[in-house]
Design an enzyme around this catalytic site. Structure first.
Site, short mmCIF file in Angstrom:
data_model
loop_
_atom_site.label_atom_id
_atom_site.label_comp_id
_atom_site.label_asym_id
_atom_site.label_seq_id
_atom_site.Cartn_x
_atom_site.Cartn_y
_atom_site.Cartn_z
N GLU A 76 -48.78 -9.46 -13.09
CA GLU A 76 -49.19 -10.64 -12.19
C GLU A 76 -48.16 -11.76 -12.23
OE1 GLU A 76 -52.44 -14.34 -13.64
OE2 GLU A 76 -53.08 -12.19 -14.04
N ASP A 77 -47.18 -11.82 -12.95
CA ASP A 77 -46.31 -13.05 -13.09
C ASP A 77 -44.61 -12.59 -12.69
OD1 ASP A 77 -48.25 -14.32 -13.75
OD2 ASP A 77 -48.05 -14.69 -15.95
#
Length: 706
Positions: A76-77
């Site tokens: 996600e990051d």
């Protein structure tokens, strides 16, 4: 601050060196991936996944869950794809990480839609591997512990989501310790002043009552010693969120809620649990109706314990009695299953089966809902805190949420049973389908072939499965009915131009459907049936250019009429203003998005709209109608003793039913009565009216048409 060394030492207590090293490798990979990223608190970002892994380690979870916890924000990051994780750490770990990751690449119309879509994605991942939700709960717990640096609005949003979804899921999975902490942290974030006030009050009360608590504990220990029963006695704290909700929901003061002393007794075996129950009942008097046996009938989340409330020393004493294994299941719930995987535990396997059943139910709900927002609403309803236990006629126990009805019970057995349900017997007596069930009742469902769910069920069903199943069937029924009605209306309009639907070239049909933003002919017919498109206009569009047949309807010919059978279902309604019945000349008016409303031709509402009567459909009644229809009569009569009973008797002898009766007194000698009756048509109505006219007191009788 948590460190990888501390985590490694903790894991060596239950994992071998090879698996501990795999967890360490996942940590160093995540540390490198998050290099340069910081949390709002100013700490390095890697401290968050490390803390999540520590939470799972306290639950003794397996090495793959711990690796996924350390890597859970990498996709996600940091932009590292799932394939890269799969190559490094295996398919299982990559699937767990992907299941926890949010859908960040999709644009959503609202925050609520984003939340719902992300939850739906996580549910799909849970169905493959329940550990996804365990990683997510640990992630949410650490986020709740570190809410401080966030903006006020974001804190409130995260806390609300936690209390609405994640704390109930932790409860549903039997993870009491984690659930309590999530609830208290959420309560403190939403109501900081109330949380501080109740916390201080609890501390003060604990100090004031220390002596009486210690005396009760000593008496309990003494009684167990006299009987030779093994038992470890623990004090049991009420958590702040629970105290607050009891004060608010029960309208009680803090001291009324806290005027209870709670203890938990942990023993060796199930037999010892029941023996200890007898011992404490001989020491203090049990309060009637407050004993619950969750060992014989476990809660839906696998929780087992004996609960009893005693009265002694002028106070109420709540006691829970359970084995050490039950205590672990009560605190860690589904997470305890991985602890038991190394051994043979019937309790752990039973708990896993319950969770699998719940997740399977979520998947069935997801398939029947139209969108993610509706799905998440059903899930919220289904994350219930209280259960009732009812029996099938064969003695099988079913757990249902408090307030569940026979319809919820029917759908809990099987979706087909719920769809075909027409009545029920509770303890062998016919009962209402909407009556809430009570624990211990035996419920039998009566079904009928061809029966369909009633839209009114949505007003009283409480389980997500029942609600989503009813909506799914009604949506399918509405779709089928709208297509059928649309086809009838379009056929009628085409006939007035001298064309048949089958004669229109396929390419022309596709062009007209596309022009009306419909993906197929069925979609176009559904739009017509719902009243969103006018059949007359669509028929004009369907006529091939330069058609040799008439471009305009033939007014000399009798217009083609649509036949009404009275059982058309959801999309054909009878107007309440004129209450048409078989035999009345009728027309239909399309109501955008809702189908057709049938009026009498003489209805004032129809006459007012005569100028633009293209939306009116000429209708005929079928000849074999057996349904009953509502009709309203006004009866004027002289006031006499027993005249209402005489009127009702006349209606009964006319084979009609009274739906409603309203008496309006005119003066001392006369009354006006409005009757709503059920009749089969105009001839039937005429017979009933003749019988009413024969009553000597009746001066006039008229049918109310608007």
């Amino acid at each position: 601050m948590a460190t990888i060394e501390a985590l490694s030492e903790r894991l060596k207590n239950y994992l071998d060196d090879n698996r501990v090293n795999q967890v360490r490798r996942a940590f160093f990979y995540a540390e490198q991936a998050h290099e340069g990223q910081m949390r709002r608190s100013g700490e390095r970002y890697i401290t968050h996944p490390l803390a999540v892994a520590h939470i799972l380690a306290d639950l003794n979870l397996d090495h793959q869950s711990l690796m996924a916890a350390l890597l859970h924000d990498v996709i996600e990051d940091t932009g590292i794809p799932k394939d890269a994780l799969s190559a490094q750490f295996g398919e299982s770990v990559a699937d767990l990480v992907d299941g926890v990751s949010k859908l960040t690449q999709i644009e959503f119309r609202s925050r609520a839609e984003a939340q719902a879509e992300n939850f739906q994605k996580m549910t799909l991942a849970m169905a493959k591997d329940i550990r996804v939700i365990l990683v997510k709960l640990a992630d949410r717990l650490h986020n709740m512990r570190t809410l401080g640096p966030l903006a006020h609005e974001k804190r409130r949003r995260i806390a609300t989501e936690t209390l609405d979804i994640y704390a109930p899921i932790a409860h549903r999975l039997g993870m009491h310790s984690l659930c309590v902490e999530l609830e208290d942290l959420g309560f403190a974030a939403l109501y900081p002043m109330r949380s501080r006030y109740i916390g201080k009050a609890v501390e003060k009360l604990r100090g004031d009552h220390l002596e009486i608590i210690e005396e009760i504990r000593q008496r309990l220990e003494q009684r167990l010693g006299e009987r030779g029963l093994p038992g470890k006695i623990l004090g049991r704290e009420k958590h702040l969120n629970s105290i607050y909700h009891k004060m608010r929901n029960r309208q009680k003061s803090f001291h009324e809620i806290m005027d209870v002393y709670a203890f938990r007794i942990i023993t060796d075996s199930v037999d010892d649990c029941y023996r200890i129950l007898g011992a404490v009942h001989s020491l203090y008097k049990p309060l009637p109706g407050r004993f619950k046996d969750y060992i014989a009938m476990p809660k839906a989340n696998g929780y087992q314990s004996l609960h009893t409330t005693l009265f002694g020393m002028h106070v109420n004493i709540e006691i829970q009695i359970r084995t050490a294994e039950m205590e672990r299941i009560a605190n860690d719930g589904i997470a305890a299953h991985w602890f038991y995987k190394t051994g043979d535990s019937a309790v752990g396997d039973l708990n896993q089966k319950r969770v699998n059943r719940w997740v399977q139910g979520l998947m069935e709900m997801r398939e029947r809902t139209d969108d993610s927002l509706e799905f998440i609403e059903h899930v919220k309803v289904d994350l219930f805190p209280d259960e009732v236990y009812v029996f099938t006629p064969k003695g099988k126990i079913l757990e249902l949420p408090a307030g569940a009805t026979a319809v919820d019970f029917a759908y809990a057995i099987h979706t087909d049973i719920g769809n075909a349900c027409v009545a029920c017997r509770v303890n062998k007596q016919l009962s209402s389908l909407s009556m809430p069930l009570q624990s211990g009742q035996t419920v039998e469902i009566i079904t009928a072939p061809g029966a369909r769910p009633n839209p009114a069920w949505l007003n009283f069903v409480v389980t997500g499965k029942a609600r989503s199943s009813v909506r799914h069937v009604l949506t399918s029924q509405r779709r089928n009915e709208s297509v059928a009605l649309g086809k009838d209306l379009l056929t009628k309009s085409l006939n007035s131009f001298g064309w048949k639907l089958g004669d229109i070239p396929k390419e022309q049909v596709e062009r007209v459907a596309a022009h009306n933003q419909a993906s197929s002919l069925d979609d176009l017919l559904a739009e017509i049936g719902l009243g969103n498109r006018m059949a007359f206009i669509v028929a004009r569009q369907l006529l091939p250019a330069g058609s040799s047949r008439a471009d305009v309807p033939n007014d000399q010919e009798e217009p083609t009429r649509v036949t009404i059978h009275g059982t058309e279902g959801l999309l054909v309604r009878f107007a309440p203003c004129c209450k048409p019945i078989p035999g009345d000349p009728i027309v239909g008016r399309m109501d955008s998005g809702r189908g057709m409303v049938i009026h009498s031709e003489h209805c004032e509402r129809v006459r007012k709209g005569k100028e633009g009567d293209q939306d009116l459909v000429h209708l005929d009644w079928a000849k074999d109608i057996t349904d009953e229809f509502s009709v309203e009569l006004r009866v004027e009569l002289e006031r006499q003793r027993g005249v209402i009973a005489e009127l009702a008797n006349a209606v009964t002898h006319g084979d009609a039913n009274i739906e409603r009766i309203n008496v309006e007194e005119q003066n001392a000698g006369h009354s006006r009565i409005n009757l709503v009756l059920h009749v089969k048509g105009r001839r039937h109505l005429a017979r009933v009216m003749r019988r009413i006219r024969r009553i000597r007191a009746v001066t006039s009788i008229t049918r109310i048409r608007s």
